[in-house]
Write a protein that holds these residues in place. Structure first.
Motif, PDB file in Angstrom:
ATOM      1  N   VAL A  31       0.946  -0.679   0.092  1.00 13.70           N
ATOM      2  CA  VAL A  31      -0.281   0.450  -0.127  1.00 13.70           C
ATOM      3  C   VAL A  31       0.703   0.876   0.096  1.00 13.70           C
ATOM      4  O   VAL A  31       0.668   2.530  -0.190  1.00 13.70           O
ATOM      5  CB  VAL A  31      -1.122   0.075   1.188  1.00 13.70           C
ATOM      6  N   VAL A  56      -6.411  -0.667   0.751  1.00 10.67           N
ATOM      7  CA  VAL A  56      -6.812   0.186   1.706  1.00 10.67           C
ATOM      8  C   VAL A  56      -7.379   0.345   2.895  1.00 10.67           C
ATOM      9  O   VAL A  56      -7.055   1.514   3.813  1.00 10.67           O
ATOM     10  CB  VAL A  56      -7.767   1.064   0.116  1.00 10.67           C
ATOM     11  N   LEU A  66      -8.123  -4.016  -4.011  1.00 15.45           N
ATOM     12  CA  LEU A  66      -8.341  -2.530  -3.376  1.00 15.45           C
ATOM     13  C   LEU A  66      -8.963  -2.320  -2.434  1.00 15.45           C
ATOM     14  O   LEU A  66      -7.891  -1.385  -1.876  1.00 15.45           O
ATOM     15  CB  LEU A  66      -8.696  -1.810  -4.678  1.00 15.45           C
ATOM     16  N   ALA A 114      -7.299   6.319  -4.717  1.00 16.34           N
ATOM     17  CA  ALA A 114      -7.234   4.777  -4.972  1.00 16.34           C
ATOM     18  C   ALA A 114      -8.198   4.083  -5.837  1.00 16.34           C
ATOM     19  O   ALA A 114      -7.682   2.958  -7.048  1.00 16.34           O
ATOM     20  CB  ALA A 114      -6.958   3.859  -3.982  1.00 16.34           C
ATOM     21  N   TYR A 136      -8.492   7.284  -0.816  1.00 12.65           N
ATOM     22  CA  TYR A 136      -9.889   6.754  -0.243  1.00 12.65           C
ATOM     23  C   TYR A 136      -9.971   6.711  -1.796  1.00 12.65           C
ATOM     24  O   TYR A 136     -10.216   5.737  -2.763  1.00 12.65           O
ATOM     25  CB  TYR A 136     -10.672   6.521   0.432  1.00 12.65           C
ATOM     26  N   TRP A 149       0.064   7.975  -4.978  1.00 12.89           N
ATOM     27  CA  TRP A 149      -1.131   9.429  -4.161  1.00 12.89           C
ATOM     28  C   TRP A 149      -0.323  11.044  -3.741  1.00 12.89           C
ATOM     29  O   TRP A 149      -0.049  12.161  -4.004  1.00 12.89           O
ATOM     30  CB  TRP A 149      -1.775   8.960  -2.794  1.00 12.89           C
ATOM     31  N   THR A 192      -3.374   8.270   6.540  1.00 17.18           N
ATOM     32  CA  THR A 192      -4.238   8.499   7.351  1.00 17.18           C
ATOM     33  C   THR A 192      -4.493   9.096   8.251  1.00 17.18           C
ATOM     34  O   THR A 192      -5.625   9.093   8.944  1.00 17.18           O
ATOM     35  CB  THR A 192      -3.581   6.802   8.499  1.00 17.18           C
ATOM     36  N   MET A 252       0.577   4.879  -1.809  1.00 17.84           N
ATOM     37  CA  MET A 252       0.690   6.096  -1.335  1.00 17.84           C
ATOM     38  C   MET A 252       1.738   6.688  -1.792  1.00 17.84           C
ATOM     39  O   MET A 252       0.916   8.262  -2.085  1.00 17.84           O
ATOM     40  CB  MET A 252       1.015   5.766   0.065  1.00 17.84           C
TER      41      MET A 252
END
Length: 219
Positions: free
Chosen positions: A91, A177, A173, A152, A149, A98, A140, A95
């Motif tokens: 993950v 996530v 996914l 993703a 979210y 992102w 987070t 990230m």
């Protein structure tokens, strides 16, 4: 000895005062020039440091970039993951995408790489490894997690006009996530999605509904 006339004394005093004023102006100019030079040098320092940082980030990018496309492609990402000692399905790689604002799944452009790694202050593998815990904390946070979210889901839309993702992809996914935070809920959702026959794809509204379900339904 002849005495100097009052007129000549006055002229001398005026000339002396004028000379002092000229000298003072010249001193001010010199100080101004000196201050400007110092200021310019001070400005050059950070600029040079920034350009050096960008240069190192670029060199880091070209370690993994494909020469023809000038992008880090899926093969380059796998090599990067190998050097980071994480699987490409981790993950934290999502990230990282992102953080960089990557638009195309499996590809990092130079501009995206620069933006993300500059923000993470990472211009090498070792620094990027050290930046991961901070990145996880950032993602987070409640203020950021919903954005991540949504990202993703969109990141998995591999075609321009695509608006849905297939059920198997959605299950993977969800696990990636939300799995760490909501393991029981994700397992229930995944089992339901795998064995139901009503849907073959998931859209954004349904995807957002999954997060609400995980937040509201306790096991």
């Amino acid at each position: 000895m002849r005495r100097a006339s009052k007129k000549s004394l006055s002229s001398a005093a005026t000339a002396s005062a004028g000379a002092e004023q000229v000298n003072e102006k010249q001193n001010r100019k010199r100080k101004g020039v000196s201050t400007n030079l110092t200021s310019r040098k001070a400005q050059r320092g950070p600029t040079k440091a920034v350009s050096k940082e960008v240069e190192r980030i670029d060199q880091f990018f070209y370690t993994y970039a494909d020469n023809s496309s000038v992008m880090i492609d899926p093969e380059g990402i796998e090599t990067l993951c190998s050097h980071l000692e994480v699987p490409h399905t981790d993950v934290r790689i999502l990230m990282l995408a992102w953080k960089m604002g990557c638009e195309k799944q499996g590809y990092f452009t130079l501009d995206e790489w620069r933006a993300g790694l500059k923000a993470l202050r990472a211009d090498s593998i070792s620094k990027l490894k050290k930046a991961f815990p901070e990145l996880v904390q950032e993602v987070t946070r409640p203020s950021n997690f919903q954005d991540f979210y949504i990202y993703a889901f969109r990141y998995c839309l591999t075609e321009d006009k695509k608006k849905c993702i297939e059920i198997p992809v959605a299950c993977e996914l969800l696990n990636l996530v939300l799995g760490l935070q909501f393991r029981p809920q994700v397992d229930k959702l995944s089992n339901y999605l795998k064995y139901q026959n009503d849907y073959k794809v998931i859209n954004m509204d349904q995807w957002m509904g999954f997060m609400r379900f995980c937040n509201e339904v306790m096991f």
